[in-house]
Design a protein around this motif. Sequence first.
Motif, PDB file in Angstrom:
ATOM      1  N   LEU A 103      -8.900   5.347   8.572  1.00 15.87           N
ATOM      2  CA  LEU A 103      -9.228   6.185   7.469  1.00 15.87           C
ATOM      3  C   LEU A 103      -9.464   5.399   6.150  1.00 15.87           C
ATOM      4  N   ASP A 107     -15.095   5.594   3.069  1.00 16.89           N
ATOM      5  CA  ASP A 107     -15.067   5.982   1.945  1.00 16.89           C
ATOM      6  C   ASP A 107     -14.826   7.253   1.831  1.00 16.89           C
ATOM      7  N   PHE A 108     -13.843   7.802   0.720  1.00 17.43           N
ATOM      8  CA  PHE A 108     -13.730   9.114   0.349  1.00 17.43           C
ATOM      9  C   PHE A 108     -13.261   9.128  -0.987  1.00 17.43           C
ATOM     10  N   THR A 112      -8.641   5.155  -3.083  1.00 19.25           N
ATOM     11  CA  THR A 112      -7.573   4.482  -3.934  1.00 19.25           C
ATOM     12  C   THR A 112      -6.107   4.953  -3.985  1.00 19.25           C
ATOM     13  N   PHE A 113      -6.082   6.114  -4.235  1.00 21.67           N
ATOM     14  CA  PHE A 113      -4.895   6.893  -4.419  1.00 21.67           C
ATOM     15  C   PHE A 113      -4.000   6.574  -3.175  1.00 21.67           C
ATOM     16  N   MET A 114      -4.583   7.215  -1.988  1.00 18.84           N
ATOM     17  CA  MET A 114      -4.175   7.043  -0.623  1.00 18.84           C
ATOM     18  C   MET A 114      -3.757   5.592  -0.394  1.00 18.84           C
ATOM     19  N   GLN A 115      -4.441   4.761  -0.550  1.00 25.20           N
ATOM     20  CA  GLN A 115      -4.120   3.203  -0.463  1.00 25.20           C
ATOM     21  C   GLN A 115      -2.769   2.833  -1.144  1.00 25.20           C
ATOM     22  N   ILE A 116      -2.762   3.327  -2.435  1.00 20.03           N
ATOM     23  CA  ILE A 116      -1.569   3.029  -3.042  1.00 20.03           C
ATOM     24  C   ILE A 116      -0.345   3.938  -2.316  1.00 20.03           C
ATOM     25  N   VAL A 117      -0.515   5.088  -2.021  1.00 21.39           N
ATOM     26  CA  VAL A 117       0.553   5.718  -1.675  1.00 21.39           C
ATOM     27  C   VAL A 117       1.052   5.477  -0.541  1.00 21.39           C
ATOM     28  N   VAL A 118       0.260   5.025   0.531  1.00 24.92           N
ATOM     29  CA  VAL A 118       0.522   4.381   1.842  1.00 24.92           C
ATOM     30  C   VAL A 118       1.441   3.407   1.824  1.00 24.92           C
ATOM     31  N   PHE A 119       1.091   2.288   0.774  1.00 27.79           N
ATOM     32  CA  PHE A 119       1.916   1.256   0.961  1.00 27.79           C
ATOM     33  C   PHE A 119       3.368   1.246   0.114  1.00 27.79           C
ATOM     34  N   LEU A 120       3.225   2.267  -0.637  1.00 33.16           N
ATOM     35  CA  LEU A 120       4.442   2.648  -1.347  1.00 33.16           C
ATOM     36  C   LEU A 120       5.960   2.458  -0.696  1.00 33.16           C
TER      37      LEU A 120
END
Lengths: 300, 319
Positions: A103, A107-108, A112-120
């Motif tokens: 996912l 690109d969607f 970037t937001f999702m990437q940040i959140v998931v690694f948090l």
Amino acid sequence: MKIKEKNLTLAQRDATAGLVFILPFVLGLLLVFLPSLIKSISFSLNNIVYETGGYSLEWRGLSYYKNALLEHTTYNKTLVESIISMVVNVPLVLIFSFFMSTLLNSDFKGKTFMQIVVFLPVITASGVLASLNAADVSGGIITSATSGDNVEMQMGSTLVLDLLGLSGALAQYFTTAISKLYEVITSSGIQILIFLAGLRTIPESVYEAATMEGATGWESFWKVTFPMVSPYILINVVYSIVNSLSSNSSPVLGLILETARTGNVDLSLSAAMAFIFCGLELVILAIMVLIVSRIVFYYD
Amino acid sequence: MSSLVLNPNKKDIERIGTFFYKLFRLIIVIGIAYYIIYPILEKSLSVFMTTENLYDKSVGIIPRDWTLINLKTVISTINFLDSSLNTVLISVIAAITQAISCTLVGYGFARYKFPFKNILFGAVILVLVIPVEVIITPLFLNYRYFDIFGIFKLINGEGINLLDSIWPFLINGITCMGLKNGLYIYLMRQFYRGVPKELEEAAKIDGAGYARTFYEVMFPMGRPILFVVIVLSFVWQWTDSFYASWFYSSGKVLAVQVANLSENLAVAKALTGMDNLDARMASMLNGAGALLLMLPLVIIYSFTHKNLVGGIERSGIVG
């Protein structure tokens, strides 16, 4: 003209270079790891008698091992608990992280937001923070909002399952999966990272070539993405198993530490328990690696 | 003509499919984001609540009365400044040494054939698998009476005490014996195995020796993954309280302080005669400690996440 073969062959020179590169690790093994390991093993085979200025060892052979397996009240139970929990969690984590990384690779909006959140969670739930979370029984901040023991959660999931018409073992598995959702999401950070790294090493040109040959999205996934990512699948399988079994919340580890530090301090028994546990873990890993390696494809 | 109208063509079906996919994706993204962010947010905001707000059921997650007193209590209890400095030092040393050593070792395993290679790699997995709890007592003793082949013993009778300094972490890092180092070695190995041999051969043709090839070609190539390893080892060392509590028993390491927070708080409160810490209060103060621990990491993460998650380049072969 006679040529004296004093120089090493290319293969030998290569081998020496290789050994030099892995020298740090070998030093670590010899200076740090092996001495400690051997000492621990000797602890597990001996009774430690503390004397002034040190200790001495009385040979006991496998008696501590037998004690752990046959006499100790909770060892076997916790061992099985840990393994079952691992068997349930690891597939969920692998599936989820693979799904998330595919996912995140596309690109969607909000990517970037999702990437940040998931690694948090990797930052906020590792090390000491994880044990703080686990010990947080009060106010139930994290636990109540997201735990599957939540009554509403359970009613909701039963409803959905009824609608879908699933039954029996499959339904049971799904309910368990949903109730562990929080746990799975927060422990997949590293795996997602690794999968992403793997996904990004696949050049665009390969996908283009596949599309030109007439591959559909589904086909190009199974024939291109999956093989190219397979070495990283192997890493994730190994890491997930190890992580699940030796995480802060692993019951067996808790038991091992407890025996070593509190109440009836028995270093030998603790060491014996630990080695049985590790032995089992290694066997499981060996089996899994053998199975998964069959689908791994290396570019070289 | 009519057939075009009556039979939906492939393109239309695809469009509908994509729409549902996008919808599904949106739901998942929102759901997961909520799951991850909400607990963190709630816990972090509760730190700023006054005690009354904490027990007031009508107050949601946003504090009605903001206060910094909880933070202040925790900061003084954990010797924030001292602990942070120590923690920074330890984490940086650990991160850099581990990253370099593991890259070297991973590269060696990936590219060279040498005797006992498989056994040695098995040893890597062994080091990863065996939890440090198992070997911690002998390891501790090892660093307490540190000795290389008995040399130091000859000098002062019992070896040197390396504890309460950066030495255990330094040695652990250089020799790939640190936290999760087996994983980094494995990661580097998998990565270098995926790099085409042509790169090294090109370097060789250009006259580079082993060291040069590594230093100028392979090491830069591995930069994205190297970055991942550095950040991961920093984060894990920062939040680790296990190694720190054994090797740095003077206790002035952030993670250890946070772990012992409840005990320390109870002692402090008993001394000052304040009311007992009940569960909810303790949880909130622990949350404050956790917040302090996490904050530097989150800041670093916000600056580096682009490189971390989004910066893995393609292979170096062009054309």
